[in-house]
Design an enzyme around this catalytic site. Sequence first.
Site, short mmCIF file in Angstrom:
data_model
loop_
_atom_site.label_atom_id
_atom_site.label_comp_id
_atom_site.label_asym_id
_atom_site.label_seq_id
_atom_site.Cartn_x
_atom_site.Cartn_y
_atom_site.Cartn_z
N MET A 137 0.87 -1.17 0.00
CA MET A 137 0.00 0.00 0.00
C MET A 137 0.91 1.22 0.00
O MET A 137 1.63 1.48 0.97
CB MET A 137 -0.89 -0.03 1.25
CG MET A 137 -1.79 1.16 1.43
SD MET A 137 -3.00 0.89 2.76
CE MET A 137 -1.95 0.55 4.16
N ARG A 192 -6.54 -1.37 9.36
CA ARG A 192 -6.69 -0.76 10.68
C ARG A 192 -7.14 -1.79 11.71
O ARG A 192 -6.66 -1.78 12.84
CB ARG A 192 -7.67 0.41 10.58
CG ARG A 192 -7.02 1.63 9.98
CD ARG A 192 -7.97 2.76 9.70
NE ARG A 192 -7.21 3.92 9.24
CZ ARG A 192 -7.74 5.02 8.72
NH1 ARG A 192 -9.06 5.11 8.59
NH2 ARG A 192 -6.98 6.01 8.32
N TYR A 227 1.14 3.83 12.59
CA TYR A 227 0.81 3.61 11.18
C TYR A 227 -0.65 3.23 10.97
O TYR A 227 -1.37 2.98 11.91
CB TYR A 227 1.77 2.64 10.49
CG TYR A 227 1.96 1.25 11.01
CD1 TYR A 227 1.14 0.64 11.93
CD2 TYR A 227 3.04 0.49 10.52
CE1 TYR A 227 1.36 -0.67 12.35
CE2 TYR A 227 3.27 -0.81 10.92
CZ TYR A 227 2.43 -1.38 11.84
OH TYR A 227 2.67 -2.67 12.24
N GLU A 228 -1.04 3.24 9.69
CA GLU A 228 -2.44 3.06 9.28
C GLU A 228 -3.35 4.14 9.86
O GLU A 228 -4.51 3.89 10.18
CB GLU A 228 -2.96 1.66 9.65
CG GLU A 228 -2.11 0.52 9.16
CD GLU A 228 -1.85 0.55 7.66
OE1 GLU A 228 -2.60 1.22 6.93
OE2 GLU A 228 -0.89 -0.09 7.22
N GLY A 229 -2.83 5.33 10.01
CA GLY A 229 -3.59 6.43 10.60
C GLY A 229 -3.29 6.50 12.08
O GLY A 229 -3.65 5.58 12.84
#
Length: 592
Positions: free
Chosen positions: A164, A297, A441-443
């Site tokens: 990603m 997430r 990570y991932e927001g």
Amino acid sequence: MPEYHAPLRDMRFVLHEVFAADKLWARLPALAETVDAETADAILEEAAKVTGELLAPLNRSGDEEGAHWDNGVVTTPAGFREAYATYIEGGWVGLAGNPAYGGLGMPKMLAVQFEEMLYSANASFTLYSALTSGCCLALDAHASEELKQLYLPRLYSGEWAGTMCLTEAHAGSDLGLLRTRAEPKADGSYAISGSKIFITGGEQDLTANIVHLVLARLPDAPPGSKGISLFLVPKFLVAPDGTLGARNSLSCGSLEHKMGIKASATCVMNFDGATGYLIGEPHKGLAAMFTMMNYERLSIGIQGIGCAKASYQNAVAYARERLQGRAPGGAQTPQKSADPLIVHPDVRRMLLTMRALTEGGRAFSTYVAQQLDLTKHAGDADERRHAEALVALLTPVAKAFFTDIGLESCIHGQQVFGGHGYIREWGQEQLVRDVRIAQIYEGTNGIQALDLLGRKVVANDGAALRLFAGEVRAFVDAPAASRPFASQLLAALECLEGISIWLLDQAGKDPALANAVAVDYLNLFGYVAYAYMWARMAAVAQASRDKDEAFYGAKLSTAQFYFSKLLPRILSLDAVIRAGSAPLLELADDRF
């Protein structure tokens, strides 16, 4: 060296007894012929062997060696290639994948148990296949049939891997600032140019090809996040029959030198006019990418649970064996020079905190997975919409709360070891380092909190929250022989509802409020959600206690600890939220 043993009895308890997963699967046509309780148990047993015997022994050595970069070529630590070959032979990458393209079609409720095992055993190794699973989800939902037929079977098999590619050096969480370009070519493909950072598995030696999902801008793209498109960019170009051709115009510029997950290759990826293929519609790439992001997430949330469980297992074993001091009430093992650590109340406080939070997290991850299964497979439109609303509401809670609590638990586990917890050979310091990234990570967790409060509560006037609250109330009010902790659960729910109503009322009056208190609100929500999970587990344990006093009695004791010692944290969070934004804004910028 620390060992990992999958908590199969606990996982079966959550799946079969608390959530009656087999009954749900039996009424969903897509799953009825695919999985039942016996099949699920067999998969979990085999997964326990793979994680405990194949992956866990590589965890420390992988951390110490790390991934290597040499002139664009990345080599994973010793043993990883062989382990990966064995791993994909079992079909594990495609466990929950679409059967139409070679996946096994297992439900998410089962997959999250396996993901927990993976992260407990070896978080770095797990990330290579976790990104592939998310890539598959995005392709299955948004790619053309031609691309799905060409790429998905090889991704599900593990022959190829996925990544990603979002983040750029100047644009972290603000994707609207990204600069990577996509120029249309005469053959319908695109030339992708730009650089991406923090790309997990962007280059590695485990698979024959790597499929990058890249966010980029078309020449006519509007500014901001509404001008982003999504492209599939393979490391090697692929012929229509699936054979690999020339190397694409992309390369790994370097590896990041990280605090943890050192065996996971975190890459700077450079795209120099690389050939790519549009996924979905132009300028709508962010929505397509979020199909993958939302999967990741939940997966990264489970990284928090998995690392915490591994830390708990190590800490309990150490606390039972390490002799230190005497119990407050007198010697428990007078025949020995000292009592084991586990007799000391403060050590028990740390261990019980870890246990209660980890088991609560496992139940909550299974609950969110249940909603994902209903979203995907339920035949009734109202049931699907209900599940979709809950998934949207609960995904940021799962990602952020699981990982915040995961770090807390790993630090407790390290603390139980005292000085030895700081020493590499015991494994606890690695777990602290490996779990730390999951909050970022991932927001980042702050962004998850803003998403929860701003978009999922305030923006829809609390509609999704009312769905969740209604379900909790229905559980409390349902006729049953016993609902242990019902009054405490109801009080906690009323606290969550009360502060939510207050925030809805205040949101229009104070533009800084949501940003100032979002993290506190998410944590309060998380503790209430765990209370719901523990009330459900306690109800089952109470009804079944006569069958196995040791197991079910332990569940009830842990539930008692949660409601007495952890759930009261919401009272301080409520007070902090009601203090508003003013205390954060009073200090002038130049006085920091």
